[in-house]
Design an enzyme around this catalytic site. Structure first.
Site, PDB file in Angstrom:
ATOM      1  N   LYS A 102       4.163   6.217  -1.207  1.00 37.73           N
ATOM      2  CA  LYS A 102       5.109   5.948  -2.276  1.00 37.73           C
ATOM      3  C   LYS A 102       4.952   6.916  -3.444  1.00 37.73           C
ATOM      4  O   LYS A 102       5.925   7.526  -3.888  1.00 37.73           O
ATOM      5  CB  LYS A 102       4.932   4.503  -2.790  1.00 37.73           C
ATOM      6  CG  LYS A 102       4.954   3.432  -1.705  1.00 37.73           C
ATOM      7  CD  LYS A 102       6.276   3.366  -0.976  1.00 37.73           C
ATOM      8  CE  LYS A 102       6.384   2.128  -0.089  1.00 37.73           C
ATOM      9  NZ  LYS A 102       5.395   2.028   0.981  1.00 37.73           N
ATOM     10  N   TRP A 135       2.481  -8.852   2.578  1.00 42.69           N
ATOM     11  CA  TRP A 135       3.165  -7.894   3.456  1.00 42.69           C
ATOM     12  C   TRP A 135       2.997  -8.347   4.902  1.00 42.69           C
ATOM     13  O   TRP A 135       1.907  -8.715   5.332  1.00 42.69           O
ATOM     14  CB  TRP A 135       2.556  -6.513   3.243  1.00 42.69           C
ATOM     15  CG  TRP A 135       3.112  -5.420   4.089  1.00 42.69           C
ATOM     16  CD1 TRP A 135       4.422  -5.172   4.376  1.00 42.69           C
ATOM     17  CD2 TRP A 135       2.370  -4.379   4.742  1.00 42.69           C
ATOM     18  NE1 TRP A 135       4.548  -4.052   5.171  1.00 42.69           N
ATOM     19  CE2 TRP A 135       3.296  -3.553   5.413  1.00 42.69           C
ATOM     20  CE3 TRP A 135       1.007  -4.079   4.820  1.00 42.69           C
ATOM     21  CZ2 TRP A 135       2.909  -2.437   6.148  1.00 42.69           C
ATOM     22  CZ3 TRP A 135       0.618  -2.969   5.546  1.00 42.69           C
ATOM     23  CH2 TRP A 135       1.561  -2.153   6.209  1.00 42.69           C
ATOM     24  N   ASP A 145      -5.872  -3.332  -1.582  1.00 43.85           N
ATOM     25  CA  ASP A 145      -4.800  -2.549  -0.966  1.00 43.85           C
ATOM     26  C   ASP A 145      -4.023  -1.902  -2.105  1.00 43.85           C
ATOM     27  O   ASP A 145      -3.317  -2.574  -2.854  1.00 43.85           O
ATOM     28  CB  ASP A 145      -3.890  -3.457  -0.137  1.00 43.85           C
ATOM     29  CG  ASP A 145      -2.806  -2.669   0.611  1.00 43.85           C
ATOM     30  OD1 ASP A 145      -2.740  -1.434   0.448  1.00 43.85           O
ATOM     31  OD2 ASP A 145      -2.030  -3.299   1.360  1.00 43.85           O
TER      32      ASP A 145
END
Length: 451
Positions: A297, A180, A261
């Site tokens: 999310k 990312w 993560d």
């Protein structure tokens, strides 16, 4: 009323303060050099801005996709850049269970808006640790986990990174290549040195497991390693459970510090427990690790910025000291986290009925994304598109690393008004049954042209 009237010995302290202020203002008004009052050391040369030398910063490579998309007047434009879930109709989704939880909070007249403690909402922290580590986790049972509420996943990574930079003996963190785009910036600004380890194999559009193991094997002992718990961003490529076990053994043998993560728990496979399994493997061996959680999310709480950082320690005594130091990181950064989003999560996680309803909605979102993968793969196969596109259904989670190059991406944007990051990453959540054919046509076009 004159100034002298405020000077009377019988006047109150507040009257005397007002009198002193009036005398000060009067003196300033009678001054021959009033310009000194208005002179500003920040007025710049000849009245220009002291910031005039700044150059225009480029748009964020991910968020900039949406900026460009919004400026496009085309009726067939398609935004596959930003990782946010969309319905089959292309609309943002607020989960029903979130609306119910919010209504409970609104109806509770005893709720107040006071500051939370530095560590955040305590109930939220406890429930978040159980969700990611497992309710039966020995680390939780033995009080070896320090959890603090943070500003979504980004904030959790930043707090964890700064904590490690201040208190961990190694200052190097290894991140996947690719990863990312915000990861290297977060950890560099937190005070760590960022290095990469091989992860993605462009030739197979899958995991470069051999390269991964070689790079971690060559890493400086004790270094920090960032691991994507599931649904690797941007590739959608995850290790198998067997590969995770080999990674765990290697990291523990070299004393490497795992920093997970976890942005997609339950959102990848549809199962909260399945997506948390790699983390729980590392916790089960009794070693220490860090876990950054996000509810953006899996609960659709993007703008609420809800996240948590958990640090699993060797003992409850160490966990207590860790929490005390985390407070010193958080206090000058943002003082204390927001209350609303964390309260929504706490309501859902503590209520068995709401929790069960959430898991159903979560699985429905995950299943729709999996369906989009299948539909896109079938559409490309039906068109006879050159190449092997099976990676689309082998990858998992919100994103697919298509293998398209920057020139092909640019062509698709110009000719088909399809927006994605230049590395060819697309958000499967931005697709629908109606838009799959349009994307398939565009991919087929660039795959059959010399772009």
């Amino acid at each position: 009323m004159t100034n002298s009237e405020f000077s009377s010995s019988s006047s109150s302290p507040s009257d005397r303060r007002i009198g002193a202020l009036l005398r000060h203002l009067t003196a300033a008004t009678n001054s021959d050099n009033l310009s000194s009052v208005y002179a500003s050391p920040t007025s710049g040369v000849s009245g220009g801005s002291v910031f005039a030398h700044l150059v225009q910063a480029p748009e964020d490579p991910i968020l900039g996709v949406t900026v460009a998309y919004n400026k496009d007047p085309s009726p067939v434009k398609l935004n596959l850049g930003v990782g946010a879930y969309r319905t089959e109709e292309g609309k943002p989704l607020v989960l029903n269970v979130v609306r119910k939880a919010e209504q409970q909070l609104i109806n509770d007249r005893t709720r107040i808006k006071e500051y939370l403690p530095i560590v955040g909402l305590v109930e939220f922290n406890k429930l978040s640790a159980k969700l990611i580590l497992g309710a039966d986790s020995p680390a939780i049972r033995e009080n070896r986990v320090s959890t603090v509420e943070c500003l979504s996943g980004t904030g959790s990574l930043r707090v964890g990174g700064e904590f490690l930079a201040k208190h961990y003996h190694q200052k190097t963190i290894y991140i996947t290549q690719p990863t990312w785009g915000n990861h290297p910036k977060i950890f560099t600004l937190a005070g760590l040195t960022v290095k990469t380890y091989r992860y993605y194999d462009p030739s197979t559009r899958g995991l470069n497991f051999q390269g991964l193991m070689e790079d971690l094997g060559a890493a400086t002992p004790g270094s920090i390693v960032l691991l994507h718990a599931c649904a690797h961003n941007p590739t959608g490529v995850d290790p198998t459970i067997q590969q995770w076990e080999q990674i765990r053994q290697l990291m523990r043998s070299k004393g490497l510090m795992p920093f997970f993560d976890s942005a997609y728990q339950g959102f990848a496979s549809g199962s909260l427990d399945t997506d948390a399994k790699p983390i729980r493997m590392f916790v089960a061996d009794g070693g220490e690790c860090l876990v950054a959680q996000s509810y953006a999310k899996n609960m659709g709480l993007y703008g609420e910025r809800v996240g948590a950082l958990s640090i699993v320690c060797k003992s409850s005594d160490v966990a207590g000291k860790v929490e005390s130091q985390l407070k010193l990181v958080i206090r000058p950064m943002y003082s204390s986290p927001p209350i609303h989003g964390a309260s929504i999560v706490a309501v859902i996680l503590r209520d068995r009925n709401l929790f069960n309803e959430w898991t159903l909605e979560l699985k429905a979102m995950a299943d729709r994304i999996i369906s989009m993968r299948k539909q896109l793969f079938e559409a490309l196969r039906a068109r006879g598109t050159p190449g092997d596109w099976s990676h689309i259904i082998k990858q998992i989670g919100m994103f697919t690393f298509t293998g398209l190059n920057p020139a092909q991406v640019s062509y698709m944007t110009k000719e088909y008004h399809i927006y994605m990051t230049s590395d060819g990453r697309i958000s499967m959540a931005g697709l629908s049954s109606k838009t799959v054919p349009h994307l398939a046509d565009a991919i087929h076009a660039v795959a059959t042209k010399a772009v």
